[in-house]
Design a protein around this motif. Structure first.
Motif, PDB file in Angstrom:
ATOM      1  N   THR A   1       0.823  -1.217   0.000  1.00 52.93           N
ATOM      2  CA  THR A   1       0.000   0.000   0.000  1.00 52.93           C
ATOM      3  C   THR A   1       0.852   1.260   0.000  1.00 52.93           C
ATOM      4  OG1 THR A   1      -0.083   0.055   2.425  1.00 52.93           O
ATOM      5  CG2 THR A   1      -1.803  -1.201   1.284  1.00 52.93           C
ATOM      6  N   MET A   2       2.160   1.110   0.227  1.00 51.73           N
ATOM      7  CA  MET A   2       3.122   2.208   0.353  1.00 51.73           C
ATOM      8  C   MET A   2       2.814   3.098   1.549  1.00 51.73           C
ATOM      9  SD  MET A   2       5.398   1.592  -1.826  1.00 51.73           S
ATOM     10  CE  MET A   2       6.386   3.073  -1.794  1.00 51.73           C
ATOM     11  N   GLU A   3       2.080   2.565   2.522  1.00 52.50           N
ATOM     12  CA  GLU A   3       1.765   3.320   3.725  1.00 52.50           C
ATOM     13  C   GLU A   3       2.932   3.242   4.713  1.00 52.50           C
ATOM     14  OE1 GLU A   3      -3.014   3.228   4.282  1.00 52.50           O
ATOM     15  OE2 GLU A   3      -1.969   1.340   4.653  1.00 52.50           O
ATOM     16  N   VAL A   4       3.279   4.383   5.272  1.00 48.56           N
ATOM     17  CA  VAL A   4       4.320   4.452   6.287  1.00 48.56           C
ATOM     18  C   VAL A   4       3.696   4.026   7.619  1.00 48.56           C
ATOM     19  CG1 VAL A   4       5.963   5.937   7.484  1.00 48.56           C
ATOM     20  CG2 VAL A   4       5.486   6.300   5.051  1.00 48.56           C
ATOM     21  N   LEU A   5       4.124   2.884   8.145  1.00 43.41           N
ATOM     22  CA  LEU A   5       3.548   2.342   9.379  1.00 43.41           C
ATOM     23  C   LEU A   5       4.260   2.871  10.621  1.00 43.41           C
ATOM     24  CD1 LEU A   5       3.010  -1.384   8.325  1.00 43.41           C
ATOM     25  CD2 LEU A   5       1.411   0.539   8.172  1.00 43.41           C
ATOM     26  N   ALA A   6       5.507   3.264  10.478  1.00 43.00           N
ATOM     27  CA  ALA A   6       6.254   3.841  11.596  1.00 43.00           C
ATOM     28  C   ALA A   6       7.354   4.720  11.035  1.00 43.00           C
ATOM     29  CB  ALA A   6       6.827   2.754  12.499  1.00 43.00           C
TER      30      ALA A   6
ATOM     31  N   PRO B   1      -4.117   9.176  -2.001  1.00 43.26           N
ATOM     32  CA  PRO B   1      -4.220   8.129  -3.032  1.00 43.26           C
ATOM     33  C   PRO B   1      -2.848   7.515  -3.297  1.00 43.26           C
ATOM     34  CG  PRO B   1      -4.224  10.300  -4.038  1.00 43.26           C
ATOM     35  CD  PRO B   1      -4.274  10.537  -2.558  1.00 43.26           C
ATOM     36  N   MET B   2      -2.848   6.280  -3.745  1.00 46.59           N
ATOM     37  CA  MET B   2      -1.587   5.636  -4.112  1.00 46.59           C
ATOM     38  C   MET B   2      -1.230   6.052  -5.536  1.00 46.59           C
ATOM     39  SD  MET B   2      -0.425   1.650  -4.543  1.00 46.59           S
ATOM     40  CE  MET B   2      -1.306   1.109  -3.114  1.00 46.59           C
ATOM     41  N   THR B   3      -0.142   6.768  -5.669  1.00 49.78           N
ATOM     42  CA  THR B   3       0.311   7.230  -6.975  1.00 49.78           C
ATOM     43  C   THR B   3       1.250   6.192  -7.572  1.00 49.78           C
ATOM     44  OG1 THR B   3       0.165   9.530  -6.232  1.00 49.78           O
ATOM     45  CG2 THR B   3       1.457   9.092  -8.213  1.00 49.78           C
ATOM     46  N   VAL B   4       0.832   5.613  -8.687  1.00 52.26           N
ATOM     47  CA  VAL B   4       1.651   4.602  -9.364  1.00 52.26           C
ATOM     48  C   VAL B   4       2.435   5.290 -10.471  1.00 52.26           C
ATOM     49  CG1 VAL B   4       1.650   2.446 -10.658  1.00 52.26           C
ATOM     50  CG2 VAL B   4      -0.024   2.805  -8.821  1.00 52.26           C
ATOM     51  N   GLY B   5       3.761   5.188 -10.373  1.00 53.10           N
ATOM     52  CA  GLY B   5       4.625   5.837 -11.346  1.00 53.10           C
ATOM     53  C   GLY B   5       5.036   4.891 -12.457  1.00 53.10           C
ATOM     54  N   PRO B   6       6.119   5.214 -13.146  1.00 53.36           N
ATOM     55  CA  PRO B   6       6.553   4.386 -14.279  1.00 53.36           C
ATOM     56  C   PRO B   6       7.277   3.120 -13.814  1.00 53.36           C
ATOM     57  CG  PRO B   6       8.085   6.189 -13.928  1.00 53.36           C
ATOM     58  CD  PRO B   6       6.945   6.415 -12.966  1.00 53.36           C
ATOM     59  N   ARG B   7       7.418   2.182 -14.708  1.00 54.27           N
ATOM     60  CA  ARG B   7       8.245   1.005 -14.445  1.00 54.27           C
ATOM     61  C   ARG B   7       9.706   1.410 -14.636  1.00 54.27           C
ATOM     62  NH1 ARG B   7       8.269  -4.215 -13.860  1.00 54.27           N
ATOM     63  NH2 ARG B   7       6.005  -4.437 -14.086  1.00 54.27           N
TER      64      ARG B   7
END
Length: 775
Positions: free
Chosen positions: A308-313, A468-474
Motif C-alpha cells: 500500500t506504500m503506507e508508512v507504518l512507523a 491516493p496511491m500514486t503509481v509511477g513508471p516502471r
C-alpha cells in the motif's frame, strides 16, 4: 378587559414572530478546535492546541459515554429535554436568592443558556446580561435540536485551565476517549464546568474540590439510578488524574510534518500504526543507550508496507526534545550520503541489460578509471568473484565496473524517476555515485527499495490514509527486481544478530551502507511485504569510526526485523518469484558461473533471464592428454602412453587475480615440441583485447607524462607470449599479463594481437590529438 387581552395577545404574537423569524446563528461560531492526529486504528498520537491556545476537541454526542451525559444533565439541568431553553422557575428562584435575599449568586441557567453564554461570550452577572442570555438561548432552541445543543455544550464547556470539552477532558485527565468514561470519572467531570477554577483537576486543591462535589452528586445519582456494589467500591477509590503532560506525543516528526502539510481539519488520520511506532521508538532508545560508549547518540528508522506504500512507523531521531543531537531534525527527510545502499540498483540495471546474471564471474582487482582509483572498504581485493557475492559483500570495484558499462545516465535517470529530489547532474557525481557520492533521504531510499519489492514499478509513499496511491513508471523489469532481491536475500545476518525463528533464510533481502569518512551507517531491506530502513549517525555530519553499516546499523535493523518476524505472520514469507516472470533456474558451473561443461567439477542452481542473461558453456575445465613419459601435452603423434587430465584454463587476467588473492592456479603443461602449430591453435581460447576498447577514439597528449595507449589482452592459460600489430605492422612482443605502452601518430588503426599459438583478436580504433584545453 378585552383591550388588555388583545394587547397581551398582540405582544405575544410579536414576540412569537420575533422568535420564529430570528436568524439562525452558527452553533460554534468561529470557535477554533484542536486537531486530533490519530493513527490508522484511531489511536490518538497528538492533540494539537487550537489557534486560541486551548485544548478543545470536538466529539459527536454518540461518541460520549451515556453515563457522562446523564451525570451532566443530573448536575446541570435535570429538565433539559422538557423546557424551551429556559427554566422560568429556576430563573425566579435564582433572582430571588441573588437580588432580593442578597445571598450567594445563583445562576439558574439551563444548558441552553450556558451554551449561549459560551458561544456568544456573554457577561451574565447583571440583569441585562442575563436577559441577553435568555434571548440567545431561545434563539438556539429555535434552530437546533436538543441533541445538537447538548453536544455543543459538552464540546465547549470549561474543564479547568485551557481544557475545554468533555472529549478533551477525558483524554487529558483519564487518558481515554469520552465513550470509555466510567461512572466515577463521569461524575468527576460533570461537576467541573460549574466552577472550573476552584475544581480545576490540574491543581491539587482543585482535585479535592472536584472530589467533594462529585461525592455529593454520587449520592443524588444513587437516588435515581441503580448502583452496583462494584461501582460503590470503585467510587470510594480516589481516581488517578492525569495532566497535560500525559497527553500522547507519538511520532513527533511525522505528526509535525502532517500538521504542516495536511489540509485544515479537526481529525487527521495518519497511515502510522501506533503499536509499531512505539516499538521502533523503544528499539532506538534501547540501541542508543547501549552504544553511547561508542559515540553513537542518534538514529532514525522507517517501516513501510510496500503493498500500500503506507508508512507504518517513522522515527526521525533518538530524542525529539534532545537539543544536543538536534533531535527535532527529521532524519527520515534529511539528505545524507547513502553509502553502498545504491549498489543493488546498478546490479539490477546490469541484469536488465544482459550484462550479468547472479552467478556471473566479475573481477575485484585494482583498476584505474581515468583519474579515479577506487578501493574496497577493507582496502583489499578478492580477485574473481560471483556477481551475487560481489553485491552481498559490497565490493566496490565490480560495482563501478558495472556502472561504467550500464552508464552513469541510466542510474541517474532511475533515481530521478524514483522520486529522488535535488540531484545534480550525473557527471557531477561520476562513478562515485554508486558508492554514495550523491545524497538521498531515508524516505527516498525506502521508496526505491519498495520499487524492487513491487516488481520494478515506482510508487509514492503514503503518510495519510486518505492519500491516493500514486503509481509511477516502471523503472526496472520484474525479472531484474526479483533477481536483485534474490541476491540480497543470500546476505547472511551479521554476527551477534539474534535469530527469532529457526529458519529465516531468504526472508530478508537486505543491504548495508557506510558513507565516506564514517559519517552515516545504513541498513535497509525487504522483509516479506515490508521495507525496513535504519540510519545511525550525527546530524552535524562529524566522523565516527563506529559508524559502519554492518556493525552499527545492522544490529538495530535486525532488532526491528525480529519484531516483524515474531508479530507479523506475512513478514515470514520467503522470497518467491511470480510464475509469470521470465526467470528460470538452471545448473551453472560453480567456479565459472557459465553453463557446466563436460568436465565442470561441481554445478549449482542459478537464476537466469532467458533471452537476456549472458549464457555460454564453460570451457575453463578441459581434459587434455598428457604424455606419461615427458609430462607434456600430447597432440596424438606420440606413440607412448598418455593420461587424460582435467586442467583449469583460466583466462590470463583471471588467473592473475587468483594468484594475487593467494589462490594457487595450476597451469597446463606445455605442448610436445613435435605438435604442429596448426594443432595447437585449433584448441583453446583466442586472446581478447581488453585495452583499448573497440571502435574508440583515443586522444594523444603529446608532451604529457601520460601520452600513449595501453595495450592489454586476456589470453588462454596455454599462451605464453603476445604479438601486437597495427595496420599489419609489428608493434611489440609482450609476455602474458604484461601491458605495453604504444605511442602512435594520429590516424585510424586496425589493432591485432596474436598469441604464440596462432590465435588472434582484432579491433578498430581512431587516434587523435587532444584539444589543447584538455592537454
Amino acid at each position: 378587559m378585552k383591550r388588555t387581552l388583545k394587547r397581551l395577545l398582540g405582544g405575544a404574537a410579536v414576540l412569537f414572530g420575533l422568535w420564529w423569524f430570528c436568524p439562525q446563528p452558527s452553533l460554534y461560531g468561529t470557535t477554533p478546535f484542536s486537531v486530533a492526529v490519530v493513527d490508522r486504528n484511531g489511536e490518538l498520537l497528538r492533540l494539537a492546541l487550537a489557534s486560541d491556545e486551548r485544548y478543545r476537541l470536538r466529539v459527536p454526542l454518540d461518541e460520549i459515554s451515556t453515563t457522562a451525559i446523564d451525570a451532566t444533565l443530573l448536575y446541570e439541568d435535570r429538565h433539559f429535554f422538557t423546557h424551551p431553553g429556559v427554566n422560568p422557575a429556576a430563573l425566579i428562584r435564582a433572582a430571588w436568592t441573588t437580588y432580593v435575599r442578597r445571598q450567594r449568586p445563583v445562576g439558574g441557567s439551563t444548558i441552553s443558556m450556558q451554551l449561549a453564554r459560551l458561544r456568544f461570550g456573554l457577561t451574565t452577572r447583571s440583569p441585562s446580561g442575563k436577559f441577553k442570555q435568555v434571548l440567545r438561548a431561545l434563539q438556539l432552541e429555535r434552530h437546533y435540536s436538543k441533541a445538537e445543543i447538548l453536544e455543543a455544550y459538552l464540546n465547549l464547556a470549561p474543564y479547568g485551565g485551557n481544557v475545554e470539552g468533555i472529549g478533551t477532558a477525558a483524554r487529558i485527565y483519564f487518558g481515554k476517549a469520552a465513550r470509555e468514561l466510567t461512572l466515577t470519572e463521569a461524575l468527576a467531570l460533570a461537576v467541573v464546568p460549574q466552577n472550573p477554577v476552584a475544581r480545576n483537576p490540574q491543581r491539587a486543591t482543585g482535585v479535592a474540590a472536584m472530589r467533594a462535589a462529585s461525592q455529593r452528586l454520587f449520592e443524588t445519582w444513587r437516588t435515581r439510578y441503580t448502583v452496583t456494589d462494584t461501582q460503590v467500591a470503585r467510587f470510594a477509590m480516589t481516581p488517578v488524574i492525569g495532566g497535560l503532560d500525559k497527553l500522547p506525543f507519538l511520532a513527533p516528526h511525522g505528526v509535525q510534518r502532517a500538521l504542516a502539510e495536511a489540509p485544515a481539519t479537526e481529525r487527521l488520520v495518519l497511515s502510522l500504526d501506533g503499536q509499531w511506532q512505539r516499538r521502533l521508538e523503544q528499539r532506538i532508545d534501547w540501541f542508543v543507550d547501549h552504544h553511547r560508549d561508542q559515540g553513537i547518540d542518534n538514529a532514525a528508522a522507517m517501516l513501510v508496507d510496500s503493498r500500500t506504500m503506507e508508512v507504518l512507523a517513522e522515527v526521525g531521531s533518538a530524542g525529539f526534545f534532545n537539543a544536543a543531537i538536534e533531535g527535532q531534525v527529521n532524519g527520515t527527510r534529511a539528505k545524507r550520503s547513502p553509502g553502498s545502499t545504491l549498489k543493488p540498483f546498478v546490479y539490477a540495471l546490469a541484469l536488465d541489460d544482459g550484462l550479468i546474471h547472479p552467478m556471473t564471474l566479475l573481477k575485484d582487482a585494482p583498476y584505474r578509471f581515468a583519474d579515479y582509483t577506487p578501493e574496497n572498504f577493507d582496502r583489499g581485493f578478492v580477485g574473481p568473484i560471483l556477481a551475487r557475492d560481489a553485491l552481498i559483500y559490497s565490493r566496490n570495484v565490480p560495482a563501478i565496473h558495472l556502472l561504467q558499462q550500464v552508464g552513469l545516465d541510466r542510474l541517474h535517470q532511475l533515481l530521478l524517476d524514483g522520486g529522488v529530489n535535488r540531484l545534480r547532474s550525473a557527471a557531477h557525481y561520476g562513478l562515485a555515485a554508486v558508492l554514495g557520492g550523491n545524497e538521498l533521504t531515508m524516505a527516498e531510499l525506502v521508496r526505491l527499495y519498495a520499487m524492487l519489492a513491487n516488481g520494478g514499478v515506482d510508487r509514492s509513499l503514503r503518510y495519510r490514509t486518505d492519500q491516493p496511491m500514486t503509481v509511477g513508471p516502471r523503472l526496472l523489469s520484474g525479472e531484474a527486481s526479483f533477481l536483485t532481491l534474490a541476491m540480497l536475500a543470500e546476505n547472511p545476518r551479521p554476527l551477534g544478530a539474534a535469530v527469532p525463528l529457526t529458519d529465516d533464510h531468504k526472508m530478508i533481502a537486505w543491504k548495508t551502507g557506510t558513507s565516506y569518512a564514517f559519517r552515516d551507517a545504513w541498513s535497509i531491506g525487504v522483509v516479506g511485504p515490508y521495507v525496513v530502513a535504519v540510519w545511525v549517525g550525527h546530524f552535524d555530519g562529524h566522523s565516527n569510526h563506529a559508524l559502519v553499516g554492518r556493525r552499527a546499523a545492522a544490529p538495530l535493523f535486525f532488532d526491528i526485523v525480529n519484531d516483524l518476524l515474531v508479530h507479523r505472520r506475512d513478514a515470514r514469507r520467503q522470497l518467491a518469484h511470480d510464475p509469470a516472470l521470465n526467470v528460470t533456474k538452471i545448473d551453472v558451473c560453480e567456479p565459472t558461473g557459465d553453463l557446466p561443461g563436460k568436465h565442470c567439477p561441481r554445478a549449482t542452481p542459478g537464476w537466469f533471464i532467458p533471452g537476456v542473461s549472458p549464457i555460454k558453456v564453460s570451457n575453463v575445465h578441459r581434459a587434455v592428454k598428457i604424455d606419461s613419459r615427458s609430462g607434456r601435452r600430447s597432440c596424438g603423434h606420440s606413440s607412448g602412453p598418455t593420461d587424460e587430465v582435467v586442467f583449469e584454463f583460466w583466462p590470463s587476467d583471471i588467473a592473475q587475480l587468483f594468484r594475487q588473492a593467494g589462490f594457487a592456479v595450476a597451469t597446463p603443461p606445455p605442448w610436445d615440441e613435435a605438435c604442429p602449430l596448426t594443432v595447437r591453435a585449433a584448441t583453446g581460447r583466442a586472446p581478447e583485447i581488453t585495452s583499448p576498447q573497440n571502435r574508440l577514439t583515443v586522444y594523444r597528449r603529446p608532451g604529457s607524462a601520460d601520452d600513449g595507449i595501453t595495450l592489454e589482452a586476456s589470453t588462454d592459460a596455454d599462451a605464453e607470449a603476445l604479438f601486437w600489430f597495427a595496420n599489419d605492422r609489428f608493434i611489440a612482443k609482450t609476455a602474458r599479463n604484461t601491458a605495453h605502452l604504444w605511442s602512435p601518430p594520429s590516424g585510424r588503426y586496425r589493432l591485432v594481437v596474436v598469441d604464440d599459438l596462432g590465435r588472434s583478436d582484432g579491433i578498430d580504433i581512431d587516434v587523435a590529438d587532444a584539444p589543447l584545453a584538455a592537454r
